[in-house]
Design a protein around this motif. Structure first.
Motif, PDB file in Angstrom:
ATOM      1  N   GLY A  95      10.299  34.542  49.712  1.00  0.00           N
ATOM      2  CA  GLY A  95       9.702  33.688  50.533  1.00  0.00           C
ATOM      3  C   GLY A  95       9.910  33.204  51.197  1.00  0.00           C
ATOM      4  N   GLU A  96      11.251  33.128  51.642  1.00  0.00           N
ATOM      5  CA  GLU A  96      11.171  32.211  52.649  1.00  0.00           C
ATOM      6  C   GLU A  96      11.957  33.115  53.807  1.00  0.00           C
ATOM      7  OE1 GLU A  96      14.114  28.965  52.013  1.00  0.00           O
ATOM      8  OE2 GLU A  96      12.559  27.826  50.548  1.00  0.00           O
ATOM      9  N   GLU A  97      12.397  34.138  53.783  1.00  0.00           N
ATOM     10  CA  GLU A  97      13.060  35.200  54.607  1.00  0.00           C
ATOM     11  C   GLU A  97      14.393  34.157  55.384  1.00  0.00           C
ATOM     12  OE1 GLU A  97      11.576  37.978  55.430  1.00  0.00           O
ATOM     13  OE2 GLU A  97       9.762  38.152  54.492  1.00  0.00           O
ATOM     14  N   LYS A  98      15.077  34.063  54.706  1.00  0.00           N
ATOM     15  CA  LYS A  98      15.625  32.952  54.443  1.00  0.00           C
ATOM     16  C   LYS A  98      17.570  33.354  53.952  1.00  0.00           C
ATOM     17  CE  LYS A  98      18.530  28.685  54.524  1.00  0.00           C
ATOM     18  NZ  LYS A  98      19.134  28.592  53.830  1.00  0.00           N
ATOM     19  N   LYS A  99      18.263  34.394  54.822  1.00  0.00           N
ATOM     20  CA  LYS A  99      19.907  34.208  53.794  1.00  0.00           C
ATOM     21  C   LYS A  99      20.184  32.850  53.758  1.00  0.00           C
ATOM     22  CE  LYS A  99      19.663  38.544  56.929  1.00  0.00           C
ATOM     23  NZ  LYS A  99      20.693  39.192  57.914  1.00  0.00           N
ATOM     24  N   SER A 100      20.894  33.103  52.432  1.00  0.00           N
ATOM     25  CA  SER A 100      20.958  32.054  51.751  1.00  0.00           C
ATOM     26  C   SER A 100      23.226  32.432  52.105  1.00  0.00           C
ATOM     27  CB  SER A 100      21.043  31.687  51.227  1.00  0.00           C
ATOM     28  OG  SER A 100      21.469  30.739  50.166  1.00  0.00           O
ATOM     29  N   GLY A 101      23.163  33.942  51.350  1.00  0.00           N
ATOM     30  CA  GLY A 101      25.274  33.844  51.242  1.00  0.00           C
ATOM     31  C   GLY A 101      25.238  34.978  50.339  1.00  0.00           C
ATOM     32  N   TRP A 102      26.121  35.400  49.809  1.00  0.00           N
ATOM     33  CA  TRP A 102      26.772  36.541  49.459  1.00  0.00           C
ATOM     34  C   TRP A 102      27.123  35.907  47.513  1.00  0.00           C
ATOM     35  CZ3 TRP A 102      31.473  37.351  47.374  1.00  0.00           C
ATOM     36  CH2 TRP A 102      32.360  36.655  48.271  1.00  0.00           C
ATOM     37  N   CYS A 103      26.936  37.354  47.213  1.00  0.00           N
ATOM     38  CA  CYS A 103      27.353  37.468  45.702  1.00  0.00           C
ATOM     39  C   CYS A 103      27.843  38.692  45.603  1.00  0.00           C
ATOM     40  CB  CYS A 103      26.210  36.943  45.228  1.00  0.00           C
ATOM     41  SG  CYS A 103      27.035  36.704  43.301  1.00  0.00           S
ATOM     42  N   GLY A 104      29.162  38.547  44.734  1.00  0.00           N
ATOM     43  CA  GLY A 104      29.474  39.950  44.179  1.00  0.00           C
ATOM     44  C   GLY A 104      30.565  40.506  43.675  1.00  0.00           C
ATOM     45  N   LEU A 105      31.047  41.574  43.095  1.00  0.00           N
ATOM     46  CA  LEU A 105      32.497  42.185  43.341  1.00  0.00           C
ATOM     47  C   LEU A 105      33.252  42.591  43.732  1.00  0.00           C
ATOM     48  CD1 LEU A 105      31.087  43.255  39.255  1.00  0.00           C
ATOM     49  CD2 LEU A 105      32.127  41.028  40.087  1.00  0.00           C
ATOM     50  N   ARG A 106      34.362  42.600  44.040  1.00  0.00           N
ATOM     51  CA  ARG A 106      35.426  43.345  44.189  1.00  0.00           C
ATOM     52  C   ARG A 106      36.368  43.738  43.156  1.00  0.00           C
ATOM     53  NH1 ARG A 106      41.278  41.902  45.334  1.00  0.00           N
ATOM     54  NH2 ARG A 106      40.475  39.781  44.971  1.00  0.00           N
ATOM     55  N   TYR A 107      37.066  44.776  43.771  1.00  0.00           N
ATOM     56  CA  TYR A 107      37.705  45.067  42.675  1.00  0.00           C
ATOM     57  C   TYR A 107      39.455  44.845  42.919  1.00  0.00           C
ATOM     58  CZ  TYR A 107      40.209  48.629  39.284  1.00  0.00           C
ATOM     59  OH  TYR A 107      41.204  48.993  37.770  1.00  0.00           O
ATOM     60  N   ASP A 108      40.302  44.385  41.690  1.00  0.00           N
ATOM     61  CA  ASP A 108      41.803  43.682  42.050  1.00  0.00           C
ATOM     62  C   ASP A 108      43.025  45.047  41.870  1.00  0.00           C
ATOM     63  OD1 ASP A 108      44.782  42.825  41.168  1.00  0.00           O
ATOM     64  OD2 ASP A 108      43.566  40.824  41.582  1.00  0.00           O
ATOM     65  N   ASP A 109      43.099  45.977  42.777  1.00  0.00           N
ATOM     66  CA  ASP A 109      43.646  46.723  41.788  1.00  0.00           C
ATOM     67  C   ASP A 109      45.039  46.575  40.567  1.00  0.00           C
ATOM     68  OD1 ASP A 109      42.829  48.974  43.576  1.00  0.00           O
ATOM     69  OD2 ASP A 109      43.470  48.683  45.586  1.00  0.00           O
ATOM     70  N   GLU A 110      45.526  45.766  41.640  1.00  0.00           N
ATOM     71  CA  GLU A 110      47.263  45.208  40.647  1.00  0.00           C
ATOM     72  C   GLU A 110      46.890  44.893  39.598  1.00  0.00           C
ATOM     73  OE1 GLU A 110      49.802  41.802  41.351  1.00  0.00           O
ATOM     74  OE2 GLU A 110      49.677  42.557  42.993  1.00  0.00           O
ATOM     75  N   ASP A 111      45.978  44.120  38.704  1.00  0.00           N
ATOM     76  CA  ASP A 111      45.113  43.666  37.973  1.00  0.00           C
ATOM     77  C   ASP A 111      44.367  44.259  37.094  1.00  0.00           C
ATOM     78  OD1 ASP A 111      46.978  41.856  38.005  1.00  0.00           O
ATOM     79  OD2 ASP A 111      45.112  40.241  38.911  1.00  0.00           O
ATOM     80  N   GLN A 112      43.762  45.412  37.766  1.00  0.00           N
ATOM     81  CA  GLN A 112      42.916  45.844  38.014  1.00  0.00           C
ATOM     82  C   GLN A 112      41.510  45.776  36.609  1.00  0.00           C
ATOM     83  OE1 GLN A 112      44.971  49.163  34.786  1.00  0.00           O
ATOM     84  NE2 GLN A 112      45.535  49.811  36.156  1.00  0.00           N
ATOM     85  N   VAL A 113      40.702  44.619  37.454  1.00  0.00           N
ATOM     86  CA  VAL A 113      40.294  43.772  37.141  1.00  0.00           C
ATOM     87  C   VAL A 113      38.631  43.612  38.417  1.00  0.00           C
ATOM     88  CG1 VAL A 113      41.262  41.682  37.342  1.00  0.00           C
ATOM     89  CG2 VAL A 113      39.173  42.123  35.687  1.00  0.00           C
ATOM     90  N   PHE A 114      37.315  42.912  38.258  1.00  0.00           N
ATOM     91  CA  PHE A 114      36.643  43.016  39.100  1.00  0.00           C
ATOM     92  C   PHE A 114      36.433  41.588  38.556  1.00  0.00           C
ATOM     93  CE2 PHE A 114      34.995  47.177  38.232  1.00  0.00           C
ATOM     94  CZ  PHE A 114      34.812  47.512  39.431  1.00  0.00           C
ATOM     95  N   ASP A 115      36.771  40.759  40.422  1.00  0.00           N
ATOM     96  CA  ASP A 115      36.283  38.794  40.542  1.00  0.00           C
ATOM     97  C   ASP A 115      35.267  39.367  41.015  1.00  0.00           C
ATOM     98  OD1 ASP A 115      39.225  37.962  40.116  1.00  0.00           O
ATOM     99  OD2 ASP A 115      39.893  39.443  41.553  1.00  0.00           O
ATOM    100  N   LEU A 116      34.397  38.306  40.727  1.00  0.00           N
ATOM    101  CA  LEU A 116      33.357  38.193  40.989  1.00  0.00           C
ATOM    102  C   LEU A 116      33.318  36.458  41.715  1.00  0.00           C
ATOM    103  CD1 LEU A 116      29.701  37.395  40.289  1.00  0.00           C
ATOM    104  CD2 LEU A 116      31.027  35.214  39.327  1.00  0.00           C
TER     105      LEU A 116
END
Length: 179
Positions: A76-97
């Protein structure tokens, strides 16, 4: 599980999350010029929009079987606020939030709301079993978000000059329906 369509939009009560695109470079440049936004992350300010596009390329170059990184907008505000997601860590084989919000969006529960939507999608549609998150212990706001989401501290380490905590959450531990 392979997800071929990465155009999905996640909607929460107050937020719209859509995968980052090249058109978000200007917003990301502005977000990363605020030293408080990146204070505890070890990230540097983006030099210009070309540098922001490099950041975007890393976010969008993930395999289709990986969840996308989302732009957060306030409904309702058409306002970009930030980002959120997961990045895969190949070394540890886990997704980071991870998440970054502009300062005007801090303290309103947006990070918790966005992260919960991303995690529910990751555990559900993408079939992830475990998600990791890391943050500087001094970053009280981010630590609070992670604990509110149900993450549990599993170890401490030092990075970028800060004492940091690593958190983990498994699919069966995800608290549904809490803000």
């Amino acid at each position: 599980m392979v997800i071929k369509d990465r155009t999905n939009v996640l909607l929460t009560e107050r937020l719209e999350l859509r995968p980052l695109t090249a058109q978000d470079a200007g917003f990301l440049f502005d977000l990363y010029t605020d030293p408080e936004v990146i204070r505890y992350t070890g990230e540097t300010r983006l030099r210009d929009e070309a540098h922001a596009r490099e950041f975007l390329d890393r976010c969008t170059a993930m395999p289709a079987s990986h969840p996308p990184v989302y732009l957060i907008s306030i409904v309702g505000e058409e306002k970009k606020s930030g980002w959120c997601g997961l990045r895969y860590d190949d070394e540890d084989q886990v997704f980071d939030l991870g998440f970054r919000l502009e300062r005007t969006s801090w303290g309103k529960g947006y990070a918790t709301e966005a992260a919960r939507a991303v995690m529910e999608e990751a555990f559900g549609q993408y079939g992830l079993i475990r998600i990791r998150a890391r943050c500087a212990r001094e970053n009280i706001g981010a630590s609070h978000v992670l604990l509110k989401l149900g993450f549990k501290a599993v170890r401490s380490f030092t990075a970028h000059g800060y004492l940091c905590d690593e958190y983990a959450l498994e699919r069966h531990e995800l608290p549904i329906g809490r803000n």
